[in-house]
Design an enzyme around this catalytic site. Structure first.
Site, PDB file in Angstrom:
ATOM      1  CG  ASP A  21       7.275  39.883  15.813  1.00 50.12           C
ATOM      2  OD1 ASP A  21       6.683  39.975  14.717  1.00 50.12           O
ATOM      3  OD2 ASP A  21       6.685  39.646  16.882  1.00 50.12           O
ATOM      4  CG  HIS A  38       6.921  41.743   5.425  1.00 44.67           C
ATOM      5  ND1 HIS A  38       7.127  41.373   6.728  1.00 44.67           N
ATOM      6  CD2 HIS A  38       5.620  41.448   5.159  1.00 44.67           C
ATOM      7  CE1 HIS A  38       6.001  40.884   7.235  1.00 44.67           C
ATOM      8  NE2 HIS A  38       5.067  40.923   6.303  1.00 44.67           N
ATOM      9  CG  LEU A 132      27.882  35.378   9.930  1.00 47.25           C
ATOM     10  CD1 LEU A 132      27.907  35.207  11.438  1.00 47.25           C
ATOM     11  CD2 LEU A 132      27.197  36.703   9.558  1.00 47.25           C
TER      12      LEU A 132
HETATM   13  C1  IPE Z   1       7.469  34.899  14.686  1.00 49.84           C
HETATM   14  O1  IPE Z   1       6.770  36.082  14.466  1.00 49.84           O
HETATM   15  C2  IPE Z   1       7.923  34.318  13.384  1.00 49.84           C
HETATM   16  C3  IPE Z   1       8.938  35.079  12.681  1.00 49.84           C
HETATM   17  C4  IPE Z   1       9.551  36.141  13.127  1.00 49.84           C
HETATM   18  C5  IPE Z   1       9.301  34.583  11.384  1.00 49.84           C
HETATM   19  P1  IPE Z   1       5.179  36.084  14.413  1.00 49.84           P
HETATM   20  O2  IPE Z   1       4.762  37.493  14.260  1.00 49.84           O
HETATM   21  O3  IPE Z   1       4.689  35.122  13.389  1.00 49.84           O
HETATM   22  O4  IPE Z   1       4.810  35.525  15.855  1.00 49.84           O
HETATM   23  P2  IPE Z   1       3.433  35.560  16.645  1.00 49.84           P
HETATM   24  O5  IPE Z   1       2.411  34.929  15.770  1.00 49.84           O
HETATM   25  O6  IPE Z   1       3.114  36.982  16.940  1.00 49.84           O
HETATM   26  O7  IPE Z   1       3.706  34.791  17.898  1.00 49.84           O
HETATM   27  C1  IPE Z   2       7.870  39.699  11.309  1.00 48.57           C
HETATM   28  O1  IPE Z   2       7.031  40.785  11.323  1.00 48.57           O
HETATM   29  C2  IPE Z   2       8.011  39.057   9.946  1.00 48.57           C
HETATM   30  C3  IPE Z   2       7.357  37.754   9.818  1.00 48.57           C
HETATM   31  C4  IPE Z   2       6.793  37.106  10.791  1.00 48.57           C
HETATM   32  C5  IPE Z   2       7.347  37.145   8.500  1.00 48.57           C
HETATM   33  P1  IPE Z   2       5.461  40.633  11.408  1.00 48.57           P
HETATM   34  O2  IPE Z   2       4.911  40.518  10.044  1.00 48.57           O
HETATM   35  O3  IPE Z   2       5.091  39.523  12.330  1.00 48.57           O
HETATM   36  O4  IPE Z   2       5.047  42.018  12.037  1.00 48.57           O
HETATM   37  P2  IPE Z   2       3.961  42.287  13.171  1.00 48.57           P
HETATM   38  O5  IPE Z   2       4.305  41.396  14.327  1.00 48.57           O
HETATM   39  O6  IPE Z   2       2.623  41.933  12.585  1.00 48.57           O
HETATM   40  O7  IPE Z   2       4.103  43.735  13.483  1.00 48.57           O
HETATM   41 MG    MG Z   3       4.753  39.426  14.304  1.00 47.94          MG
END
Ligand code: IPE
Ligand code: IPE
Ligand code: MG
Length: 247
Positions: A21, A38, A132
């Site tokens: 995240d 990303h 792995l």
């Molecule tokens: C959780 O991250 C999902 C992934 C890392 C793929 P999100 O950014 O979507 O989670 P929330 O919405 O903040 O809980």
């Molecule tokens: C995690 O990073 C990737 C996915 C959930 C696909 P985020 O896109 O959720 O990044 P933040 O949480 O908005 O910073």
């Molecule tokens: Mg996120």
């Protein structure tokens, strides 16, 4: 002593799961578009997969896209899907060289055909790898998985293959997308959020949770090693007393 040297190879978690995240915040903090984060997340994935292989982790599960992530703006979803195709395309050869076997969990049918095709190709390429196990959670959520399992189980009860008394946790495990994969001993979430976001709810019943403020694009194998060292300092009691598990 480096952080890697501090790891006790005899007490490794067999399975590490990561909620990757913070990509969006990483990019926005630099004045860039979220997708830039990303894109850089792929470098973190590469480093972590390498690190897991180096220390001998058996299974590494990465939460890449949740069921709820379909609710993001169309452009971001499309960009993520394209990035996925590109990353699978670019990384498969080096995964093969490192004997990494790819597995996926999630609602495969909900993915765009181009992603499904690329994934199918990569899964086939890596089919005979014996190193792995890299499990990518894609269009995955635990509630999706658990309700799907309940439906499959109900089918088996209806046709008489399973009776009520057979329904115990070990049997339920077999209906999950993670069947044959051990539960993760260690769950890591990056970006300073303290939640599970619908990830592996059944499987993390007794996982050790590790939260770090590091944003995913900055996460590297050394951060993984730190989490493992932290994990190895914990006492896992599974309901027993400290005296009973006596370390
Ligand atoms: C959780 O991250 C999902 C992934 C890392 C793929 P999100 O950014 O979507 O989670 P929330 O919405 O903040 O809980
Ligand atoms: C995690 O990073 C990737 C996915 C959930 C696909 P985020 O896109 O959720 O990044 P933040 O949480 O908005 O910073
Ligand atoms: Mg996120």
């Amino acid at each position: 002593m480096t952080i890697k040297e501090q790891i006790d190879r005899d007490r490794l978690p067999r399975h590490v799961a990561i909620i990757m995240d913070g990509n969006g915040r990483w990019a926005l903090s630099q004045g860039n578009q979220r997708i830039f984060g990303h894109e850089h997340g792929v470098e973190a994935v590469r480093s972590v997969v390498e690190g897991a292989g180096e220390v001998g982790i058996g299974y590494l599960t990465l939460y890449a896209f949740s069921t709820e992530n379909w609710l993001r703006p169309r452009e971001e979803v499309d960009a993520l899907m394209n990035l996925l195709v590109q990353a699978i395309n670019d990384e498969t050869a080096s995964l093969k060289k490192n004997r990494v076997k790819l597995l996926t969990i999630g609602d495969f049918d909900s993915l765009p055909p181009v992603v499904r095709e690329k994934l199918a190709w990569s899964l086939e390429e890596l089919r005979d790898c014996d190193g792995l196990r890299l499990i990518i959670a894609l269009s995955y959520s635990a509630r999706w998985e658990i309700t799907r399992a309940a439906r499959l189980l109900a089918d088996d009860v209806r046709r008489g293959a399973v009776c009520d008394a057979d329904i115990v946790p070990q049997l339920f495990d077999k209906y999950l997308t993670t069947k044959d994969i051990p539960d993760p001993e260690l769950l890591i979430r990056t970006s300073g959020e303290f939640r599970i976001s619908n990830f592996l709810l059944w499987q993390i019943a007794y996982s050790e949770l590790y939260f770090t403020p590091v944003l995913w694009p900055d996460f590297r194998k050394e951060n993984l090693f730190e989490a493992i060292v932290d994990y190895q300092q914990r006492e896992r009691r599974f309901g027993k007393t400290s005296q009973q598990v006596g370390t």
